[in-house]
Design an enzyme around this catalytic site. Sequence first.
Site, PDB file in Angstrom:
ATOM      1  N   GLN A 100      14.513  -3.429   0.545  1.00 33.75           N
ATOM      2  CA  GLN A 100      13.701  -2.377   1.060  1.00 33.75           C
ATOM      3  C   GLN A 100      13.297  -2.293   2.685  1.00 33.75           C
ATOM      4  OE1 GLN A 100       9.861  -1.915  -1.812  1.00 33.75           O
ATOM      5  NE2 GLN A 100      10.379  -4.016  -1.675  1.00 33.75           N
ATOM      6  N   VAL A 102      14.502  -2.313   6.390  1.00 31.12           N
ATOM      7  CA  VAL A 102      15.396  -1.209   7.342  1.00 31.12           C
ATOM      8  C   VAL A 102      15.830  -2.093   8.505  1.00 31.12           C
ATOM      9  CG1 VAL A 102      14.486   0.843   6.375  1.00 31.12           C
ATOM     10  CG2 VAL A 102      13.337  -0.088   8.371  1.00 31.12           C
ATOM     11  N   ASP A 103      15.462  -3.255   8.752  1.00 30.93           N
ATOM     12  CA  ASP A 103      15.698  -3.919  10.125  1.00 30.93           C
ATOM     13  C   ASP A 103      17.186  -4.542  10.301  1.00 30.93           C
ATOM     14  OD1 ASP A 103      13.586  -6.700   8.764  1.00 30.93           O
ATOM     15  OD2 ASP A 103      15.722  -6.393   8.542  1.00 30.93           O
ATOM     16  N   HIS A 118      15.886   1.845   1.318  1.00 31.86           N
ATOM     17  CA  HIS A 118      15.003   2.890   2.161  1.00 31.86           C
ATOM     18  C   HIS A 118      15.599   3.085   3.427  1.00 31.86           C
ATOM     19  CE1 HIS A 118      11.151   1.000  -0.258  1.00 31.86           C
ATOM     20  NE2 HIS A 118      11.900   1.709  -0.925  1.00 31.86           N
ATOM     21  N   CYS A 126      20.214  14.544  11.708  1.00 35.88           N
ATOM     22  CA  CYS A 126      19.439  15.878  11.734  1.00 35.88           C
ATOM     23  C   CYS A 126      18.444  15.856  10.745  1.00 35.88           C
ATOM     24  CB  CYS A 126      20.281  16.863  12.080  1.00 35.88           C
ATOM     25  SG  CYS A 126      19.364  18.585  11.924  1.00 35.88           S
ATOM     26  N   CYS A 131      21.237  21.604   7.645  1.00 38.63           N
ATOM     27  CA  CYS A 131      22.237  21.356   9.013  1.00 38.63           C
ATOM     28  C   CYS A 131      23.208  20.330   8.580  1.00 38.63           C
ATOM     29  CB  CYS A 131      21.528  20.782  10.051  1.00 38.63           C
ATOM     30  SG  CYS A 131      22.530  20.381  11.807  1.00 38.63           S
ATOM     31  N   CYS A 151      19.072  18.001  17.791  1.00 37.49           N
ATOM     32  CA  CYS A 151      20.278  18.025  17.086  1.00 37.49           C
ATOM     33  C   CYS A 151      21.288  18.902  18.025  1.00 37.49           C
ATOM     34  CB  CYS A 151      20.323  18.865  15.647  1.00 37.49           C
ATOM     35  SG  CYS A 151      21.923  18.987  15.130  1.00 37.49           S
ATOM     36  N   SER A 193       5.018  -6.489  -1.559  1.00 38.72           N
ATOM     37  CA  SER A 193       3.897  -6.676  -2.210  1.00 38.72           C
ATOM     38  C   SER A 193       3.851  -5.788  -3.674  1.00 38.72           C
ATOM     39  CB  SER A 193       3.060  -5.885  -1.154  1.00 38.72           C
ATOM     40  OG  SER A 193       3.473  -4.492  -0.904  1.00 38.72           O
TER      41      SER A 193
HETATM   42  C1  BV8 Z   1      10.300   8.487  -4.562  1.00 35.41           C
HETATM   43  C2  BV8 Z   1       9.935   3.834   5.148  1.00 35.41           C
HETATM   44  C3  BV8 Z   1      10.936  10.363  -5.724  1.00 35.41           C
HETATM   45  C4  BV8 Z   1      11.165   3.102   5.729  1.00 35.41           C
HETATM   46  C5  BV8 Z   1       8.672   3.536   3.027  1.00 35.41           C
HETATM   47  C6  BV8 Z   1       6.569   6.161  -9.182  1.00 35.41           C
HETATM   48  C7  BV8 Z   1       7.934   6.300  -9.111  1.00 35.41           C
HETATM   49  C8  BV8 Z   1       8.657   6.927  -8.221  1.00 35.41           C
HETATM   50  C9  BV8 Z   1       7.768   7.091  -6.752  1.00 35.41           C
HETATM   51  C10 BV8 Z   1       6.604   7.051  -6.926  1.00 35.41           C
HETATM   52  C11 BV8 Z   1       5.945   6.186  -8.063  1.00 35.41           C
HETATM   53  N1  BV8 Z   1       4.541   6.399  -7.922  1.00 35.41           N
HETATM   54  C12 BV8 Z   1       4.266   6.685  -6.464  1.00 35.41           C
HETATM   55  C13 BV8 Z   1       5.365   6.973  -6.024  1.00 35.41           C
HETATM   56  C14 BV8 Z   1       5.482   7.760  -4.535  1.00 35.41           C
HETATM   57  C15 BV8 Z   1       6.085   6.689  -3.756  1.00 35.41           C
HETATM   58  C16 BV8 Z   1       5.164   5.227  -3.833  1.00 35.41           C
HETATM   59  O1  BV8 Z   1       5.721   4.380  -4.253  1.00 35.41           O
HETATM   60  N2  BV8 Z   1       4.034   5.415  -3.187  1.00 35.41           N
HETATM   61  C17 BV8 Z   1       3.104   4.258  -3.388  1.00 35.41           C
HETATM   62  C18 BV8 Z   1       2.280   4.193  -2.078  1.00 35.41           C
HETATM   63  C19 BV8 Z   1       2.296   4.298  -4.465  1.00 35.41           C
HETATM   64  N3  BV8 Z   1       7.425   6.444  -3.473  1.00 35.41           N
HETATM   65  C20 BV8 Z   1       8.093   7.158  -2.967  1.00 35.41           C
HETATM   66  O2  BV8 Z   1       7.758   8.333  -2.283  1.00 35.41           O
HETATM   67  C21 BV8 Z   1       9.738   6.877  -2.834  1.00 35.41           C
HETATM   68  N4  BV8 Z   1      10.273   8.140  -3.386  1.00 35.41           N
HETATM   69  O3  BV8 Z   1      10.340   7.822  -5.287  1.00 35.41           O
HETATM   70  O4  BV8 Z   1      10.872   9.727  -4.645  1.00 35.41           O
HETATM   71  C22 BV8 Z   1      11.386  11.468  -5.554  1.00 35.41           C
HETATM   72  C23 BV8 Z   1      12.781  11.883  -6.303  1.00 35.41           C
HETATM   73  C24 BV8 Z   1      13.182  12.961  -6.644  1.00 35.41           C
HETATM   74  C25 BV8 Z   1      12.735  13.895  -5.439  1.00 35.41           C
HETATM   75  C26 BV8 Z   1      12.014  13.661  -4.442  1.00 35.41           C
HETATM   76  C27 BV8 Z   1      11.325  12.603  -4.493  1.00 35.41           C
HETATM   77  C28 BV8 Z   1       9.944   6.491  -1.590  1.00 35.41           C
HETATM   78  C29 BV8 Z   1       9.694   5.228  -1.173  1.00 35.41           C
HETATM   79  C30 BV8 Z   1       9.903   4.574   0.177  1.00 35.41           C
HETATM   80  C31 BV8 Z   1       8.889   4.859   1.173  1.00 35.41           C
HETATM   81  N5  BV8 Z   1       9.339   4.273   2.526  1.00 35.41           N
HETATM   82  N6  BV8 Z   1       8.927   3.170   4.492  1.00 35.41           N
HETATM   83  C32 BV8 Z   1      10.572   2.487   6.718  1.00 35.41           C
HETATM   84  O5  BV8 Z   1       9.934   2.807   7.904  1.00 35.41           O
HETATM   85  O6  BV8 Z   1      10.301   1.062   6.596  1.00 35.41           O
HETATM   86  S1  BV8 Z   1       7.768   2.430   2.453  1.00 35.41           S
HETATM   87  C33 BV8 Z   1       7.339   1.056   3.122  1.00 35.41           C
HETATM   88  O7  BV8 Z   1       7.010   0.041   2.169  1.00 35.41           O
HETATM   89  C34 BV8 Z   1       8.740   0.014   3.593  1.00 35.41           C
HETATM   90  O8  BV8 Z   1       9.965   0.906   3.125  1.00 35.41           O
HETATM   91  C35 BV8 Z   1       8.540  -1.084   2.778  1.00 35.41           C
HETATM   92  O9  BV8 Z   1      10.073  -1.683   2.746  1.00 35.41           O
HETATM   93  C36 BV8 Z   1       8.153  -0.692   1.641  1.00 35.41           C
HETATM   94  C37 BV8 Z   1       7.471  -1.899   0.750  1.00 35.41           C
HETATM   95  O10 BV8 Z   1       6.601  -2.657   1.451  1.00 35.41           O
HETATM   96  P1  BV8 Z   1       6.986  -4.401   1.282  1.00 35.41           P
HETATM   97  O11 BV8 Z   1       8.432  -4.379   1.748  1.00 35.41           O
HETATM   98  O12 BV8 Z   1       6.737  -4.636   0.106  1.00 35.41           O
HETATM   99  O13 BV8 Z   1       6.177  -4.694   2.386  1.00 35.41           O
HETATM  100  P2  BV8 Z   1       4.682  -5.231   2.361  1.00 35.41           P
HETATM  101  O14 BV8 Z   1       4.250  -5.346   3.718  1.00 35.41           O
HETATM  102  O15 BV8 Z   1       3.922  -4.005   1.541  1.00 35.41           O
HETATM  103  O16 BV8 Z   1       4.529  -6.379   1.556  1.00 35.41           O
HETATM  104  C38 BV8 Z   1       4.959  -7.614   2.449  1.00 35.41           C
HETATM  105  C39 BV8 Z   1       4.812  -8.856   1.352  1.00 35.41           C
HETATM  106  O17 BV8 Z   1       5.414  -9.956   1.989  1.00 35.41           O
HETATM  107  C40 BV8 Z   1       3.289  -9.170   1.170  1.00 35.41           C
HETATM  108  O18 BV8 Z   1       2.894  -9.252  -0.176  1.00 35.41           O
HETATM  109  C41 BV8 Z   1       3.009 -10.316   1.808  1.00 35.41           C
HETATM  110  O19 BV8 Z   1       2.077 -11.229   1.299  1.00 35.41           O
HETATM  111  C42 BV8 Z   1       4.487 -11.141   1.931  1.00 35.41           C
HETATM  112  N7  BV8 Z   1       4.895 -11.893   2.886  1.00 35.41           N
HETATM  113  C43 BV8 Z   1       4.089 -11.936   4.367  1.00 35.41           C
HETATM  114  N8  BV8 Z   1       4.956 -13.046   4.818  1.00 35.41           N
HETATM  115  C44 BV8 Z   1       5.754 -13.550   4.088  1.00 35.41           C
HETATM  116  C45 BV8 Z   1       5.699 -12.791   2.740  1.00 35.41           C
HETATM  117  N9  BV8 Z   1       6.330 -13.630   1.644  1.00 35.41           N
HETATM  118  C46 BV8 Z   1       7.183 -14.570   1.864  1.00 35.41           C
HETATM  119  N10 BV8 Z   1       7.340 -15.273   2.975  1.00 35.41           N
HETATM  120  C47 BV8 Z   1       6.604 -14.517   4.091  1.00 35.41           C
HETATM  121  N11 BV8 Z   1       6.735 -15.354   5.249  1.00 35.41           N
END
Ligand code: BV8
Length: 254
Positions: A100, A102-103, A118, A126, A131, A151, A193
Amino acid sequence: MASIVPAPLTAQDRVVVLTGAGISADSGIATFRGAGGLWRQYDVFDLASVAGFERDPGLVWQFIGGRRSRAEAATPNAGHLTLARLGRELGPERFTLLTQNVDGLHQRAGSEPVYELHGSLFRTRCSAPDCPAARQPFSDNRDYPLAPPTCAHCGAPLRPDVVWFGEALAADVLAVAEQVIQRCTWFFAVGTSGTVFPAAAFVELALAVGAHTVLVNREPAENVSRFEQFVEGRAAEVLPLLFPDGRRAGQDAG
Ligand code: BV8
């Protein structure tokens, strides 16, 4: 940290690993949720949605520019390097890395291929859906502090080639994810998460085919109950123990 035993992988096993922001935390890159998370400082829908970008592309580019420079300054950690080694040891038929993130740190650790669910911080395209340049993302590590780039074809603002909320994941990447999970015997989620879909539901696909499911995370993820095993800890510490170097004296890996 409780003693970690190596995953009992056999030559017949097929492994899928899904990573999230937590695997890059040990490289100093902020996660999205949890303590110090990016989304705590910003409204996620201002920074990771089409509507937010259209409202204020400059704010989004400030957010993206800062993440590009921090990601470039970071170095892959032992968690990234372990997965890169495991991928080499098992080969593409028996190992697939879905992220997930993007880094770009998995690629810099040597993982290949990396399926970026992602998108990537380091590509720009664009923002105008009709486009031609919208389908021609280009490699880009620049910051645009003064004004969003536009663009050359149509003059619309350029955008990062990441998947925002409400946008569909790339069909080809999603197809690979679904195919490999349906064939896997082990599914590991690392540093996520379990809150963003469809990735958070991949464990259900793995369960449906009877795969072993393991979560490696610093704290119980939202979907922790769906995993057969939860290994609490930092990915950089846990992964080298879970997947010790397969090469033994005189033996080839794999
Ligand atoms: C879509 C942009 C459909 C990139 C991001 C059911 C099915 C489908 C969709 C949905 C659904 N329910 C809801 C949805 C909509 C939505 C969604 O999921 N909403 C959530 C809030 C409920 N999903 C979407 O919109 C997705 N699109 O399904 O479209 C569709 C189909 C057809 C036509 C149109 C639409 C798109 C999802 C992508 C969103 N983009 N970011 C960027 O800028 O990075 S999301 C963002 O969260 C990032 O991409 C990130 O990768 C992602 C997930 O987060 P995590 O990677 O889990 O990171 P987080 O910080 O949350 O957790 C880190 C964990 O690590 C923590 O638990 C922490 O404790 C732990 N940790 C910390 N340190 C360590 C560690 N673990 C181990 N070692 C360590 N050292």
